[in-house]
Design a protein around this motif. Structure first.
Motif, short mmCIF file in Angstrom:
data_model
loop_
_atom_site.label_atom_id
_atom_site.label_comp_id
_atom_site.label_asym_id
_atom_site.label_seq_id
_atom_site.Cartn_x
_atom_site.Cartn_y
_atom_site.Cartn_z
N ARG A 143 36.12 50.12 45.67
CA ARG A 143 35.25 49.78 44.59
C ARG A 143 35.03 51.39 44.04
N LEU A 144 34.81 51.08 42.36
CA LEU A 144 34.75 52.38 41.73
C LEU A 144 33.63 53.29 42.35
N GLU A 145 32.67 52.68 42.53
CA GLU A 145 31.41 53.33 43.02
C GLU A 145 31.68 54.13 44.30
N ASP A 146 32.52 53.83 45.03
CA ASP A 146 32.84 54.29 46.40
C ASP A 146 33.78 55.49 46.42
N LEU A 147 34.43 55.85 45.30
CA LEU A 147 35.44 56.88 45.13
C LEU A 147 34.85 58.05 44.76
N ASN A 148 35.34 59.04 45.54
CA ASN A 148 35.06 60.61 45.48
C ASN A 148 36.53 61.60 44.99
N VAL A 149 36.47 62.04 43.93
CA VAL A 149 37.63 62.65 43.29
C VAL A 149 37.54 64.12 43.18
N ALA A 150 38.32 64.86 44.01
CA ALA A 150 38.11 66.34 43.92
C ALA A 150 39.77 66.83 43.12
N MET A 151 39.39 67.48 42.10
CA MET A 151 40.68 68.18 41.41
C MET A 151 40.97 69.64 41.80
N GLY A 152 41.93 69.95 42.28
CA GLY A 152 42.17 71.65 42.83
C GLY A 152 42.62 72.52 41.86
N PRO A 153 42.86 73.50 42.14
CA PRO A 153 43.59 74.65 41.37
C PRO A 153 44.67 74.12 40.35
N ALA A 154 44.33 74.49 39.15
CA ALA A 154 45.37 74.30 38.36
C ALA A 154 45.53 75.16 37.24
N ILE A 155 46.47 75.09 36.41
CA ILE A 155 46.06 75.90 34.98
C ILE A 155 44.96 75.55 34.18
N ALA A 156 44.23 76.60 33.71
CA ALA A 156 43.02 76.13 33.13
C ALA A 156 43.37 75.80 31.54
#
Length: 262
Positions: A143-156
Motif C-alpha cells: 500500500r502506498l502509505e506503507d512505503l518508505n523511500v530513500a534516495m542515496g548520493p547522486a549528482i546534484a
C-alpha cells in the motif's frame, strides 16, 4: 525530519537513512571498490541472498524469483538478466544497484517487509522506472502509505548540466498536462515551479537537472507523502573523496547500494 548517518565496516564508511532503520541497508562509498554485493552483504546481513541485474538505463523491474528463473534458464548459465530495478519476494533477500552519478533508490514496505532497489538516471527517470517499481509493489500487495523511500548520493541538480531535450524528456513525466509544449517552452514552465527540478544554466541550450527531485515529484504524484521520502545530502560529483562520478572522472567505477527484506 529524516536523518542520515555514516556507518563503518572494514574501517570504511557507508551511509544509512533513519527512514529505513528497520531494514539492514547501506549506500556504500567508493572506498569499498572493487567489492561486489556478494562481499558487501556481510556488512548488512551475512545470511541474506543477493539479487542484482545487468543495468541498462531502462525501466525493467524484476523480482528475486524472476532473476533466479532467468539465470537458471539462461543459455549462459548464471548470466544476470537486464533490468534497472529489483524487488524482493521473500524475507532475508538483499537487492542491489550500482551507480556513479545516477540516483540509487531504496524502498521498503513497513507492513510486508518487502524491499526494492532502483537505478534511476535521467534515462530511467524519463521512462518512469521509479513509479513502475512502485506499481509492481502495489500489484504484489503493498500500500502506498506503507512505503518508505530513500534516495542515496547522486549528482546534484545544481551541477548536472544537460541539454534542453534531455530536461524536457524527464520533465514530461512530472508535467503531463504540459506534455504538448515544445521542449523549450516545457523547460521554461518547469523552471517556474516551486522548488523546481530544472534550473537555469549560463550556457545556451543547456539547463541543470535535479533527477532526485524529479523522482520525488513522481512519487508525490503517485500519492506518496513527502514525509515518506528522504534524499541524501550528498553529491557524487562534488565529493570526490567519497564517491565515484562518471561525469567528473569518466571512469567506469561504481558504488553499490543495497537493502535486505525482513
Amino acid at each position: 525530519m529524516h536523518t542520515w548517518h555514516w556507518q563503518t565496516w572494514q574501517d570504511q564508511p557507508y551511509l544509512t537513512c533513519s527512514l529505513l532503520e528497520p531494514w539492514p541497508h547501506g549506500f556504500f562509498s567508493q572506498q569499498f571498490w572493487p567489492q561486489t554485493p556478494e562481499d558487501l552483504v556481510v556488512a548488512l546481513a551475512s545470511e541474506a541472498a543477493v539479487y542484482r541485474v545487468n543495468q541498462v538505463h531502462g525501466k525493467g523491474v524484476l523480482s528475486s524469483s524472476q532473476i533466479s528463473a532467468q539465470q537458471t534458464d539462461s543459455a549462459a548459465a548464471g548470466a544476470r538478466p537486464e533490468a534497472d530495478a529489483v524487488i524482493s519476494d521473500d524475507a532475508q533477500q538483499s537487492v542491489w544497484v550500482c551507480t556513479a552519478d545516477c540516483n540509487p533508490v531504496l524502498i521498503a514496505d513497513g507492513r510486508t517487509g518487502q524491499v526494492a532497489a532502483i537505478h534511476a538516471g535521467w534515462r530511467g527517470t524519463s521512462l518512469k522506472v521509479v513509479p513502475l517499481t512502485v506499481d509492481r509493489l502495489i500489484a504484489g500487495g503493498s500500500r502506498l502509505e506503507d512505503l518508505n523511500v530513500a534516495m542515496g548520493p547522486a549528482i546534484a541538480g545544481e551541477v548536472y548540466q544537460v541539454s534542453i531535450s534531455v530536461a524536457a524528456a524527464v520533465g514530461r513525466t512530472i508535467a503531463p498536462d504540459q506534455a504538448a509544449l515544445a521542449d523549450e517552452a516545457l523547460v521554461c514552465y518547469l523552471q517556474t515551479q516551486e522548488n523546481p527540478a530544472v534550473l537555469s544554466d549560463p550556457e545556451p541550450g543547456r539547463v541543470r537537472l535535479d533527477v532526485r527531485r524529479v523522482n520525488a515529484l513522481q512519487l508525490e504524484q503517485l500519492g506518496i507523502a513527502p514525509e515518506q521520502v528522504a534524499i541524501a545530502p550528498h553529491c557524487t560529483y562534488q565529493e570526490p573523496e567519497r564517491f565515484f562520478s562518471y561525469r567528473r572522472a569518466k571512469e567506469k567505477k561504481v558504488q553499490w547500494s543495497g537493502i535486505v527484506s525482513t
